[in-house]
Scaffold this active site. Structure first.
Site, PDB file in Angstrom:
ATOM      1  N   TYR A 184      64.244 -27.865 103.213  1.00  0.00           N
ATOM      2  CA  TYR A 184      65.303 -28.360 102.316  1.00  0.00           C
ATOM      3  C   TYR A 184      65.863 -29.699 102.826  1.00  0.00           C
ATOM      4  CZ  TYR A 184      64.861 -23.582 100.789  1.00  0.00           C
ATOM      5  OH  TYR A 184      64.353 -22.397 100.359  1.00  0.00           O
ATOM      6  N   ASP A 211      79.993 -16.955 100.668  1.00  0.00           N
ATOM      7  CA  ASP A 211      78.534 -16.983 100.560  1.00  0.00           C
ATOM      8  C   ASP A 211      78.072 -15.605 100.075  1.00  0.00           C
ATOM      9  OD1 ASP A 211      78.864 -15.336 102.745  1.00  0.00           O
ATOM     10  OD2 ASP A 211      77.435 -16.379 104.028  1.00  0.00           O
ATOM     11  N   TYR A 220      81.392 -24.054  99.063  1.00  0.00           N
ATOM     12  CA  TYR A 220      81.278 -23.137 100.202  1.00  0.00           C
ATOM     13  C   TYR A 220      81.484 -23.883 101.525  1.00  0.00           C
ATOM     14  CZ  TYR A 220      79.331 -20.310 103.864  1.00  0.00           C
ATOM     15  OH  TYR A 220      79.184 -19.644 105.034  1.00  0.00           O
ATOM     16  N   CYS A 277      82.217   0.471 109.967  1.00  0.00           N
ATOM     17  CA  CYS A 277      82.861  -0.668 109.284  1.00  0.00           C
ATOM     18  C   CYS A 277      84.381  -0.641 109.477  1.00  0.00           C
ATOM     19  CB  CYS A 277      82.527  -0.628 107.795  1.00  0.00           C
ATOM     20  SG  CYS A 277      83.322  -1.971 106.882  1.00  0.00           S
ATOM     21  N   LEU A 286      63.181 -27.245 109.433  1.00  0.00           N
ATOM     22  CA  LEU A 286      64.331 -26.522 108.879  1.00  0.00           C
ATOM     23  C   LEU A 286      64.231 -26.406 107.356  1.00  0.00           C
ATOM     24  CD1 LEU A 286      67.262 -28.049 110.969  1.00  0.00           C
ATOM     25  CD2 LEU A 286      66.554 -25.666 110.975  1.00  0.00           C
ATOM     26  N   GLU A 307      77.131 -25.635 109.583  1.00  0.00           N
ATOM     27  CA  GLU A 307      77.179 -25.077 108.228  1.00  0.00           C
ATOM     28  C   GLU A 307      76.048 -25.629 107.356  1.00  0.00           C
ATOM     29  OE1 GLU A 307      78.858 -22.609 107.030  1.00  0.00           O
ATOM     30  OE2 GLU A 307      79.994 -22.314 108.870  1.00  0.00           O
ATOM     31  N   ARG A 338      80.199 -21.648 117.827  1.00  0.00           N
ATOM     32  CA  ARG A 338      81.471 -20.923 117.914  1.00  0.00           C
ATOM     33  C   ARG A 338      82.154 -21.275 119.233  1.00  0.00           C
ATOM     34  NH1 ARG A 338      79.486 -15.108 115.520  1.00  0.00           N
ATOM     35  NH2 ARG A 338      79.576 -15.782 113.368  1.00  0.00           N
TER      36      ARG A 338
HETATM   37  S1  SF4 Z   1      82.633   0.495 103.988  1.00  0.00           S
HETATM   38 FE1  SF4 Z   1      80.467   0.092 103.706  1.00  0.00          FE
HETATM   39  S2  SF4 Z   1      80.286  -0.857 101.698  1.00  0.00           S
HETATM   40 FE2  SF4 Z   1      82.449  -0.933 102.262  1.00  0.00          FE
HETATM   41  S3  SF4 Z   1      82.692  -2.948 103.217  1.00  0.00           S
HETATM   42 FE3  SF4 Z   1      82.255  -1.511 104.865  1.00  0.00          FE
HETATM   43  S4  SF4 Z   1      80.009  -1.575 105.140  1.00  0.00           S
HETATM   44 FE4  SF4 Z   1      80.511  -2.521 103.154  1.00  0.00          FE
END
Ligand code: SF4
Length: 356
Positions: A87, A143, A125, A205, A85, A42, A26
């Site tokens: 594969y 993925d 991908y 999240c 690694l 990748e 990165r």
């Molecule tokens: S709220 Fe929960 S289930 Fe929905 S994308 Fe975020 S981590 Fe995933």
């Protein structure tokens, strides 16, 4: 219960900018990325954990810092550098693709998804990942991590394998004009760190307010799973032949298959049933006597489970062309994991049974 909002790229990018892991492939935030480095990382990251990849990626780049340098390498050197690694087809394709880039593309990486997909070992991908990360194409690489996030956010009722086009289209639609590469990477990171397969961390999240599975309390129902086919089983008998110094005979696998070009114990060809005594006898190297090592070594590949019995014997002969005497150490990282497993098992046998 109110309907979820649309997943917001800016919110995901802000989260990623703050929490992204520092990984050597990165670059600085929003900076230009070298397609060779993106491609290498990748390919290495397919089927292999990031923590395992980091030192191998750096050592690989030290040795072959450019695609031209890699194209000039001998395939055997590339395979040896890849050992551990797994594969190995990836390494062979990497080397072939480097040669294609140098000869057919004058050493410059093609920049579109379609052109990238024409390179050996580059599937949908990887092509999407290189296009987004190195060339700023507005696309995402779907993925397992990304499929899980999108399946939950949009409560997609079909298994990921059957909805890959839809997932790809949804992801590309969400990708912003600015920083599409960071967005593609952020989606993968969100799946790896937050939207985990078992206990998703919905509380932290960035897309919680847009997530249908969270809103309806059904995160465990997505992605919808298909009953998985069990991998096929293949059987073989391998021969651990030692000399007076306790070294073990290894040979380069010439037959096509997962270990082609790698150092392995001599063995019968893989078969769908246990090899017959005649097949074992036809494959065994010359030795005064063979003893059966108790137990069976099991080794899992993506679509195959390999079950190998071991016979042990001793000899005073010299190696034939394509064979070497190896110290027999099972921690030699230049050997494939499968060979190391056989060396470890054969070195510490339970009481052995005489074959003849
Ligand atoms: S709220 Fe929960 S289930 Fe929905 S994308 Fe975020 S981590 Fe995933």
């Amino acid at each position: 219960m109110s309907a979820p909002s649309t997943p917001c790229a800016d919110r995901l990018l802000a989260w990623f900018k703050r929490y992204r892991r520092a990984l050597p492939w990165r670059g600085p935030w929003g900076g230009k990325r070298d397609p060779y480095r993106v491609w290498l990382s990748e390919i290495m990251l397919q089927q292999t954990q990031a923590a395992t990849v980091v030192p191998r990626y750096e050592a690989f780049l030290d040795r072959w810092p450019t695609v031209d340098a890699l194209a000039r390498a001998h395939e055997r050197e590339v395979l040896d550098a890849w050992a551990g690694l797994g594969y190995y087809r990836r390494a062979r394709n990497l080397h072939r693709a480097a040669q294609v880039i140098v000869t057919a593309w004058s050493g410059r990486f093609p920049g579109s998804v379609k052109e990238l997909e024409s390179l050996p070992g580059v599937g949908a991908y990887t092509a999407a990942a290189i296009a987004a990360l190195a060339f700023g194409v507005r696309t995402v690489a779907v993925d397992g991590n990304v499929a899980r996030v999108l399946a939950r956010v949009f409560a997609i009722p079909t298994p990921a394998g059957r909805s890959s086009r839809r997932l790809q289209a949804i992801g590309a639609d969400l990708a912003p004009e600015a920083l599409p590469g960071e967005f593609a990477e952020a989606l993968i990171e969100l799946g790896a760190l937050v939207c985990r397969p078992r206990e998703p961390r919905c509380g932290i999240c960035p897309w919680q307010s847009a997530c249908e599975a969270f809103r309806t309390g059904r995160t465990a129902d997505f992605p919808v799973s298909v009953s998985r086919k069990r991998p096929a089983v293949r059987y073989s008998v391998a021969f651990r032949l030692t000399n007076r110094r306790g070294e073990v005979l290894l040979r380069r696998q010439s037959d096509p298959g997962p270990f082609q070009g790698m150092l392995v114990l001599p063995a019968t060809p893989w078969a769908a049933t246990r090899p017959s005594p005649a097949a074992v006898q036809a494959a065994e190297p010359q030795a005064p006597a063979w003893h059966r090592v108790a137990g069976v070594v099991e080794h899992g590949l993506t679509h195959l489970t390999l079950r190998t019995e071991i016979r042990a014997g001793a000899t005073t002969r010299d190696p034939a062309p394509g064979e070497i005497w190896h110290p027999g150490r099972d921690d030699d990282q230049r050997l494939p994991a499968y060979t190391r497993k056989l060396l470890a098992h054969g070195a510490d046998p339970e009481p052995a049974a005489a074959v003849r």
